[in-house]
Design an enzyme around this catalytic site. Structure first.
Site, PDB file in Angstrom:
ATOM      1  N   ASP A  25       0.831  -1.205   0.000  1.00 36.14           N
ATOM      2  CA  ASP A  25       0.000   0.000   0.000  1.00 36.14           C
ATOM      3  C   ASP A  25       0.868   1.259   0.000  1.00 36.14           C
ATOM      4  O   ASP A  25       1.975   1.257   0.550  1.00 36.14           O
ATOM      5  CB  ASP A  25      -0.896  -0.026   1.253  1.00 36.14           C
ATOM      6  CG  ASP A  25      -2.056   0.949   1.144  1.00 36.14           C
ATOM      7  OD1 ASP A  25      -2.283   1.505   0.048  1.00 36.14           O
ATOM      8  OD2 ASP A  25      -2.738   1.159   2.165  1.00 36.14           O
ATOM      9  N   GLY A  26       0.341   2.329  -0.602  1.00 38.36           N
ATOM     10  CA  GLY A  26       1.001   3.636  -0.505  1.00 38.36           C
ATOM     11  C   GLY A  26       1.694   4.084  -1.778  1.00 38.36           C
ATOM     12  O   GLY A  26       2.430   5.068  -1.756  1.00 38.36           O
ATOM     13  N   GLY A  28       0.332   5.502  -4.377  1.00 42.52           N
ATOM     14  CA  GLY A  28      -0.209   6.817  -4.753  1.00 42.52           C
ATOM     15  C   GLY A  28       0.363   7.913  -3.864  1.00 42.52           C
ATOM     16  O   GLY A  28       0.754   8.983  -4.358  1.00 42.52           O
ATOM     17  N   HIS A  42       3.110   3.337  -8.949  1.00 38.00           N
ATOM     18  CA  HIS A  42       2.880   1.913  -9.244  1.00 38.00           C
ATOM     19  C   HIS A  42       4.108   1.300  -9.927  1.00 38.00           C
ATOM     20  O   HIS A  42       4.481   0.165  -9.647  1.00 38.00           O
ATOM     21  CB  HIS A  42       1.641   1.746 -10.132  1.00 38.00           C
ATOM     22  CG  HIS A  42       0.362   2.139  -9.449  1.00 38.00           C
ATOM     23  ND1 HIS A  42       0.066   1.789  -8.151  1.00 38.00           N
ATOM     24  CD2 HIS A  42      -0.710   2.860  -9.871  1.00 38.00           C
ATOM     25  CE1 HIS A  42      -1.126   2.274  -7.817  1.00 38.00           C
ATOM     26  NE2 HIS A  42      -1.608   2.929  -8.837  1.00 38.00           N
ATOM     27  N   LEU A 136      10.666 -20.809  -4.049  1.00 35.59           N
ATOM     28  CA  LEU A 136       9.749 -19.879  -3.372  1.00 35.59           C
ATOM     29  C   LEU A 136       8.421 -19.961  -4.114  1.00 35.59           C
ATOM     30  O   LEU A 136       8.396 -20.015  -5.340  1.00 35.59           O
ATOM     31  CB  LEU A 136      10.296 -18.448  -3.477  1.00 35.59           C
ATOM     32  CG  LEU A 136       9.369 -17.325  -3.024  1.00 35.59           C
ATOM     33  CD1 LEU A 136       9.328 -17.246  -1.497  1.00 35.59           C
ATOM     34  CD2 LEU A 136       9.819 -15.964  -3.575  1.00 35.59           C
ATOM     35  N   LEU A 200      -7.081  -4.917   7.282  1.00 34.50           N
ATOM     36  CA  LEU A 200      -6.836  -6.039   6.370  1.00 34.50           C
ATOM     37  C   LEU A 200      -7.485  -5.807   5.004  1.00 34.50           C
ATOM     38  O   LEU A 200      -7.117  -6.465   4.025  1.00 34.50           O
ATOM     39  CB  LEU A 200      -7.352  -7.350   6.964  1.00 34.50           C
ATOM     40  CG  LEU A 200      -6.435  -7.983   8.017  1.00 34.50           C
ATOM     41  CD1 LEU A 200      -7.069  -9.246   8.581  1.00 34.50           C
ATOM     42  CD2 LEU A 200      -5.061  -8.304   7.423  1.00 34.50           C
TER      43      LEU A 200
HETATM   44  C1  FPP Z   1      -1.616   0.329  -3.377  1.00 32.79           C
HETATM   45  O1  FPP Z   1      -1.189   1.632  -3.576  1.00 32.79           O
HETATM   46  C2  FPP Z   1      -1.188  -0.574  -4.423  1.00 32.79           C
HETATM   47  C3  FPP Z   1      -2.004  -1.117  -5.378  1.00 32.79           C
HETATM   48  C4  FPP Z   1      -3.446  -0.832  -5.576  1.00 32.79           C
HETATM   49  C5  FPP Z   1      -1.556  -2.069  -6.337  1.00 32.79           C
HETATM   50  C6  FPP Z   1      -0.245  -2.720  -6.038  1.00 32.79           C
HETATM   51  C7  FPP Z   1       0.424  -2.798  -7.313  1.00 32.79           C
HETATM   52  C8  FPP Z   1       1.754  -2.793  -7.497  1.00 32.79           C
HETATM   53  C9  FPP Z   1       2.758  -2.839  -6.440  1.00 32.79           C
HETATM   54  C10 FPP Z   1       2.279  -2.718  -8.848  1.00 32.79           C
HETATM   55  C11 FPP Z   1       1.648  -3.692  -9.757  1.00 32.79           C
HETATM   56  C12 FPP Z   1       2.202  -5.055  -9.587  1.00 32.79           C
HETATM   57  C13 FPP Z   1       1.578  -6.080 -10.179  1.00 32.79           C
HETATM   58  C14 FPP Z   1       2.192  -7.436 -10.181  1.00 32.79           C
HETATM   59  C15 FPP Z   1       0.265  -5.840 -10.799  1.00 32.79           C
HETATM   60  P1  FPP Z   1      -2.317   2.743  -3.665  1.00 32.79           P
HETATM   61  O2  FPP Z   1      -2.476   3.124  -5.079  1.00 32.79           O
HETATM   62  O3  FPP Z   1      -3.560   2.265  -3.001  1.00 32.79           O
HETATM   63  O4  FPP Z   1      -1.648   3.883  -2.834  1.00 32.79           O
HETATM   64  P2  FPP Z   1      -2.392   5.009  -2.015  1.00 32.79           P
HETATM   65  O5  FPP Z   1      -3.195   4.335  -0.941  1.00 32.79           O
HETATM   66  O6  FPP Z   1      -1.255   5.806  -1.469  1.00 32.79           O
HETATM   67  O7  FPP Z   1      -3.248   5.769  -2.974  1.00 32.79           O
END
Ligand code: FPP
Length: 251
Positions: A25-26, A28, A42, A136, A200
């Protein structure tokens, strides 16, 4: 890992958690803090994922589960969804050979039926190519929501009851667990969520019953081996409180 091998140890001391799950998470907020578009967060998130898979393998973790796209993520703006799908396609196309070479077995959990056929094929290909690997297991939770997973399991179990293959009296927690998306894997010992959020968010609700939850303030794109090690150290600190008097509960 074969059952006869000794447990892998962390800093030569404790057996590492077998199964670590991460809510990444995080992305953005990482980007916003730098005045960058969310997509850049991302993209850097994918780099953090590569680092983490390598570190998990080096540390001797057996199973790493990552929350890569939740069923709720479809409500994001279409452009961001397109970007995340493109990243997933690139991740599988560009990284699959490397993962395969490193002995990583890819498994996917989540709802696959309604996905774009191209994405579905890529996910299927990742699983079938790496089926024989055992260094893994990388479990990618994609289009995943825990309540939907449990509902699907209940549906399959109900179908077995309706077909006369399962007695109502045989419907137990263990039986329901056997209908989940990856029933052969042990529950996570440790679930890490980055970015300081302490929820969660519909991730592995059934499997998290006995998991240790560790919340780290780091935004996902900054996550690396040392953040992973700190989370594992925190996991041990909690384990050690029992002073060897009480065996670890859980899977
Ligand atoms: C949360 O950050 C992350 C996601 C919604 C997606 C996680 C995706 C990746 C790490 C990259 C893609 C990898 C694959 C394999 C698809 P957020 O956008 O919710 O951040 P924020 O809460 O700060 O807005």
């Amino acid at each position: 890992m074969s059952k006869t091998e000794p447990p892998r140890t962390f800093e030569g001391d404790f057996a590492v958690p077998r199964h670590v799950a991460i809510i990444m998470d995080g992305n953005g907020r990482w980007a916003a803090a730098r005045g960058l578009p969310r997509g850049e967060g991302h993209r850097r998130g994918v780099e953090a994922l590569r680092r983490t898979v390598r570190a998990a393998g080096d540390l001797g973790i057996e199973i790493l589960t990552i929350f890569s796209f939740s069923s709720e993520n479809w409500s994001r703006p279409p452009a961001e969804i397109r970007e995340l799908m493109t990243l997933l396609r690139h991740f599988i196309r560009n990284d699959l050979a490397d993962l395969h070479r490193s002995g990583v077995r890819v498994r996917i959990i989540g709802e696959r039926e309604d996905l774009d056929p191209e994405i579905r094929n890529l996910l299927d290909e990742a699983e079938s190519l790496t089926r024989g690997n055992d260094k893994l297991i990388l479990v990618v939770a994609f289009n995943y929501g825990a309540r939907a997973e449990i509902a699907r399991a209940a549906q399959r179990m109900a179908a077995a009851v309706a077909a006369g293959d399962l007695a109502i009296s045989a419907v137990t927690a263990d039986k329901l667990a056997s209908y989940l998306d990856a029933p052969d894997l042990p529950d996570p010992d440790l679930i890490i969520r980055t970015s300081g959020e302490q929820r969660l968010s519909n991730f592995l609700l059934w499997q998290a019953a006995y998991s240790e939850l560790v919340f780290v303030p780091t935004y996902w794109p900054d996550f690396d081996r040392s953040t992973l090690e700190s989370a594992i150290t925190e996991y041990f600190r909690r384990e050690r409180r029992f002073g060897g008097l009480i065996a670890r509960t859980g899977s």
